[in-house]
Design an enzyme around this catalytic site. Structure first.
Site, PDB file in Angstrom:
ATOM      1  N   CYS A 128     -55.043  66.561  72.552  1.00 38.18           N
ATOM      2  CA  CYS A 128     -53.668  66.902  72.923  1.00 38.18           C
ATOM      3  C   CYS A 128     -52.667  66.523  71.843  1.00 38.18           C
ATOM      4  CB  CYS A 128     -53.256  66.193  74.208  1.00 38.18           C
ATOM      5  SG  CYS A 128     -54.100  66.794  75.681  1.00 38.18           S
ATOM      6  N   HIS A 129     -52.866  65.342  71.254  1.00 37.48           N
ATOM      7  CA  HIS A 129     -51.811  64.772  70.414  1.00 37.48           C
ATOM      8  C   HIS A 129     -52.025  64.982  68.920  1.00 37.48           C
ATOM      9  CE1 HIS A 129     -49.928  62.821  73.833  1.00 37.48           C
ATOM     10  NE2 HIS A 129     -51.093  62.305  74.191  1.00 37.48           N
ATOM     11  N   CYS A 162     -52.393  59.186  80.807  1.00 37.02           N
ATOM     12  CA  CYS A 162     -53.140  60.191  80.034  1.00 37.02           C
ATOM     13  C   CYS A 162     -54.621  60.127  80.397  1.00 37.02           C
ATOM     14  CB  CYS A 162     -52.995  59.933  78.538  1.00 37.02           C
ATOM     15  SG  CYS A 162     -51.593  60.770  77.775  1.00 37.02           S
ATOM     16  N   CYS A 225     -36.343  32.287  80.053  1.00 36.83           N
ATOM     17  CA  CYS A 225     -36.573  32.828  78.702  1.00 36.83           C
ATOM     18  C   CYS A 225     -35.424  32.397  77.792  1.00 36.83           C
ATOM     19  CB  CYS A 225     -36.613  34.357  78.734  1.00 36.83           C
ATOM     20  SG  CYS A 225     -37.795  35.071  79.889  1.00 36.83           S
ATOM     21  N   HIS A 229     -35.359  30.972  73.937  1.00 33.36           N
ATOM     22  CA  HIS A 229     -35.233  32.033  72.934  1.00 33.36           C
ATOM     23  C   HIS A 229     -33.802  32.465  72.653  1.00 33.36           C
ATOM     24  CE1 HIS A 229     -39.537  32.310  72.548  1.00 33.36           C
ATOM     25  NE2 HIS A 229     -39.643  32.352  73.871  1.00 33.36           N
ATOM     26  N   ARG A 266     -48.177  37.762  76.355  1.00 42.48           N
ATOM     27  CA  ARG A 266     -47.292  36.717  75.821  1.00 42.48           C
ATOM     28  C   ARG A 266     -46.317  36.241  76.891  1.00 42.48           C
ATOM     29  NH1 ARG A 266     -46.595  32.794  74.563  1.00 42.48           N
ATOM     30  NH2 ARG A 266     -45.929  31.759  72.659  1.00 42.48           N
ATOM     31  N   CYS A 270     -45.886  32.404  78.165  1.00 49.13           N
ATOM     32  CA  CYS A 270     -44.596  31.706  78.184  1.00 49.13           C
ATOM     33  C   CYS A 270     -44.310  31.153  79.576  1.00 49.13           C
ATOM     34  CB  CYS A 270     -43.464  32.672  77.802  1.00 49.13           C
ATOM     35  SG  CYS A 270     -43.097  32.721  76.035  1.00 49.13           S
TER      36      CYS A 270
END
Lengths: 309, 109, 139
Positions: A128-129, A162, A225, A229, A266, A270
């Protein structure tokens, strides 16, 4: 103890510095022993505080924007940085040449899968791609609203759609190795393009949900978070140099576990570190959080597969 | 044969005679050290790439004995002199007896 | 086991030496590995370069380089690993330099040592200290 150290920092603005001090003090009131450790390592790490000045060009040709003006919707800082800027020179060097980047092993593995027919329809991704290059740009705009499905979807969700709908193949586990490899392949062909996820229109409610999660304190350590961060990026948390937690470099090959890690892996790590029960990879909460966190990095280059500690 | 093992090498396609060229090699391999335990507390048996060699037109460039302290996906970089046009041969030996090979041609002009 | 007074004193002296060593090492294992490589010959300081990060962000993957002009072979030891052996390079006639780069596992902060065997049968060595950080956020 932490205060004078923090005030030595050459932060972009006094205001941010003040907010960092405040948050460190808040942490102190949470747990005396925790802050004793943190203060000791802030002391040790004061020399390598803010992001460094290094510039990233991959393979001598792909220029990566690792620092740019924060998007308007990011309220609490002016400049956004790729996590690459917070790593040591040795870790940074892994990304300068694809041959040195072990994350590219995952990309290579996915290239084989890309061209292999699977499922009841006998189709491969390539049927397809075409070439993976033709997917350039997709990684930069995901997570993205899917009108037909009426939901915000991550690249992983789209890959599985897909597989199930078009290929008649079994869905992969959300953070299975093959899945993360495939996302790394899709990311690799978008490297250098600016992250540009849409946060308005039908995606807005998901984005707002993600934002709420970002600012919610989780776990026994009661950390959001933002506490690490946003309030403390550039500072040391024990031996770790805190980044802004941007997602432009995912999937990320971590020296720690020597494999590619997905964004949701991840997130899970965390949240677990806050001593909380975490949401599951692929959960609606993490999809929303991924959209929000990705939007905080709009303007940084797609960099994955990156290499981090 | 351990699963997912794939050698990669990076060699310039051209060089001048006697030039020192940099060669990079990497083989995907878990490099199980033999010191880790599984979730039941049983020792996971050692399984590593234990030897690497590079030759050019049959002459030795380098040999490396690898121990369990080498990281996952062993990476080895070194310099070679190419006196003439020819072929580099690379060989990795696995604990399980498997041998993985790769070769690269280089033109000296 | 019964210890004589002399043996007890010797043990005490050994402990004192261990206590002032700057970094933890598996001294016996390192000595054994060195002896196996040198056959007990003297090892001179210098003539070898060990390039390693001062601080490794993760001990699981630490990039290092060693070189020693004219060496026949170079053995690399991680003196603070339970098993110190890391790698041994043997250079052939088409090696453009007696150098090599690898990525290694370091269990803790320690010295990485490289011992070069020269064509005349002498040995020389150098070390580099690598601080291995234990991260706050295992992820």
């Amino acid at each position: 103890m932490a205060q004078p150290i923090l005030s030595q920092k050459t932060s972009p603005s006094a205001e941010r510095r003040a907010s960092r001090e405040e948050s460190v003090i808040k942490l102190a009131s949470k747990s005396a022993s925790y802050i004793a450790l943190a203060a000791a390592t802030v002391l040790a790490g004061a020399a390598m505080a803010d992001p460094d000045e290094d510039q990233l060009v991959i393979n001598g040709e792909i220029e990566i924007v690792t620092e740019t003006k924060a998007p308007a919707h990011v309220e609490n800082f002016d400049t956004i940085y790729s996590g690459w800027r917070f790593r040591s020179d040795e870790t940074q060097a892994f990304e300068i040449d694809d041959f040195d980047n072990p994350g590219m092993l995952g990309v290579e593995a996915a290239l084989d899968v890309w061209a292999t027919a699977e499922g009841s329809e006998g189709k491969s991704c390539a049927d397809c791609h075409g070439e993976p290059d033709e997917m350039a740009g997709a990684r930069a705009v995901y997570p993205k609203w899917n009108e037909e499905a009426g939901e915000v979807r991550t690249l992983e969700m789209q890959v599985n759609d897909c597989r199930e709908t078009r290929m008649g193949a079994e869905a992969w586990k959300y953070n299975a190795r093959g899945m993360t490899d495939m996302v790394a392949l899709l990311s690799s062909v978008s490297r250098g393009m600016p992250m540009n996820v849409a946060i308005d229109g039908p995606a807005q409610s998901t984005w707002e949900k993600g934002k709420e999660i970002y600012y919610t304190r989780y776990g026994q350590l009661e950390l959001s978070c933002a506490n690490c961060h946003e309030d403390n990026y550039g500072n040391m948390i024990r031996a770790d140099h805190l980044s802004q937690g941007q997602t432009n470099g995912f999937p990320t090959y971590r020296l720690k576990n020597t494999k590619l890690n997905s964004v949701h892996d991840r997130f899970k790590g965390c949240i677990r570190d806050t001593r909380a029960h975490t949401y599951a990879p692929g959960s609606p909460e993490f999809v929303a959080l991924e959209l929000y966190v990705a939007s905080r990095g709009n303007g940084l280059s797609v960099e994955g597969p990156s290499v981090r500690n | 044969m351990a699963s997912g093992v794939k050698p990669r090498v990076k060699v310039p396609k051209k060089a001048s005679a006697g030039e020192a060229i940099t060669i990079k090699t990497l083989i995907s391999h878990k490099m199980e050290s033999g010191q880790r335990k599984d979730s039941d507390g049983n020792l996971i048996p050692r399984s590593i790439i234990n030897h690497f060699a590079c030759t050019f037109n049959g002459k030795s460039v380098i040999e490396v004995v690898l121990e369990p302290a080498i990281s996952t996906n062993p990476y080895i970089e070194f310099e070679a002199t190419v006196p003439e046009t020819g072929t580099f041969e690379f060989t990795w030996q696995d604990d399980d007896g498997s041998t993985y090979t790769e070769s690269k041609d280089i033109t000296v002009g | 086991m019964k210890l004589s007074r002399r043996e007890t004193l010797l043990l005490g002296a050994g402990a004192a030496v261990a206590a002032v060593l700057p970094l933890p090492t598996y001294a016996d294992a390192v000595a054994d590995a060195v002896a196996a490589f040198t056959g007990g010959a003297d090892v001179a300081d210098g003539g070898v370069t060990v390039d390693a990060p001062e601080i490794a962000e993760n001990g699981n993957t630490v990039p290092i380089s060693v070189s020693s002009d004219g060496a026949e072979s170079i053995m690399v030891l991680a003196t603070g690993n339970p098993t110190p052996a890391v790698a041994t390079f043997t250079f052939g006639e088409l090696a453009a330099s007696q150098s090599g780069s690898i990525r290694i596992r370091l269990a803790q902060t320690q010295d990485v040592m490289a011992i070069a065997k020269m064509p005349d049968g002498t040995f020389q060595k150098a070390s580099a200290t690598v601080k291995v950080t234990i991260g706050g956020c295992g992820g």
